[in-house]
Write an enzyme that holds these catalytic residues in place. Sequence first.
Site, PDB file in Angstrom:
ATOM      1  CG  HIS A  72      14.912  48.055  -9.439  1.00 46.33           C
ATOM      2  ND1 HIS A  72      16.237  48.437  -9.367  1.00 46.33           N
ATOM      3  CD2 HIS A  72      14.404  48.177  -8.190  1.00 46.33           C
ATOM      4  CE1 HIS A  72      16.510  48.784  -8.111  1.00 46.33           C
ATOM      5  NE2 HIS A  72      15.417  48.642  -7.374  1.00 46.33           N
TER       6      HIS A  72
HETATM    7 ZN   LIG Z   1      14.668  51.126  -3.568  1.00 46.79          ZN
END
Ligand SMILES: [Zn+2]
Length: 301
Positions: free
Chosen positions: A119
Amino acid sequence: MVPLVYHPDYSFAFPRDHRFTMSKFKLTYENLVRYGLVHNNLFTPEKPEIEQFHLAHDPGYVKALCKNTLDEKAWRRIGLPFSEQLIHRTLIAPAGTLLASKLALEHGVACHIGGGTHHAHYSFGSGFCLLNDLAFSSLALNQMKPDLKILIFDLDVHQGDGTASILKNEKNIYTVSVHCEKNFPYRKETSTVDVGLYAGMSDDEYLTIVESTLNESISRFSPDIVLYDAGVDIWEHDKLGLLNISWQGIFERDKLVFEKFKQAGIPIASVIGGGYDPDEHELARRHSIVFEAANSVFNVL
Ligand SMILES: [Zn+2]
């Protein structure tokens, strides 16, 4: 035995009531020792110069991270509390994934007891991820070998949005993400291939989709190496995942992935990815599955 990459600083004293279980790296390593999977197959990464991260990240962001000048909003998005130890481990872990990738090129396989911080974007961190080891490692590999075709095969329950975004203009790096559509991140990025699964999907259907995505990825991209994110947050009782995959299903998935790439003669480096459970020992046992699966398919050292 399969080559392992690990650094003892990956885990450090961290709030026990936090959703992110910082002890999981050390506990997973200790599990592997107990299982007899650690002998002379252990490799330790070194901390890179911070400039090396400019390959994948905004120099201003990397500097702010190291100098602790990120604002509160940026830390909220990251979701972890700042500490010197956090930055220290954050700088080493991407080098661990790169080391595992190089070992995979040499031996056909290697497993990192860490990594999968998918992320992390070019200029900001998000969802417990500060630097993107998958983007960093694939770009570093391409810097050394520009013709190397790299596949990032991400089976964490969450979309590899940072990876997709950082690598979107790379010609020789392909990003494949199979994730639960309803899970974080709520604004998805565009990977080379995205497979969004419905919440509550269970083993049989999941494994069928994983297998067809594997077959398609191998025939479409013919990669020279794959970086595999083996997130265990697909598990049915994971605190942050919405899929319904059994413990056995995770093992079957990981075994399938290693078998397919082995059959295709494509080196594979795995990272552990996400997994969330208030019981740190249970979580470490789940993260150990990928190493058991790798060792059930490969015996190289
Ligand atoms: Zn994850």
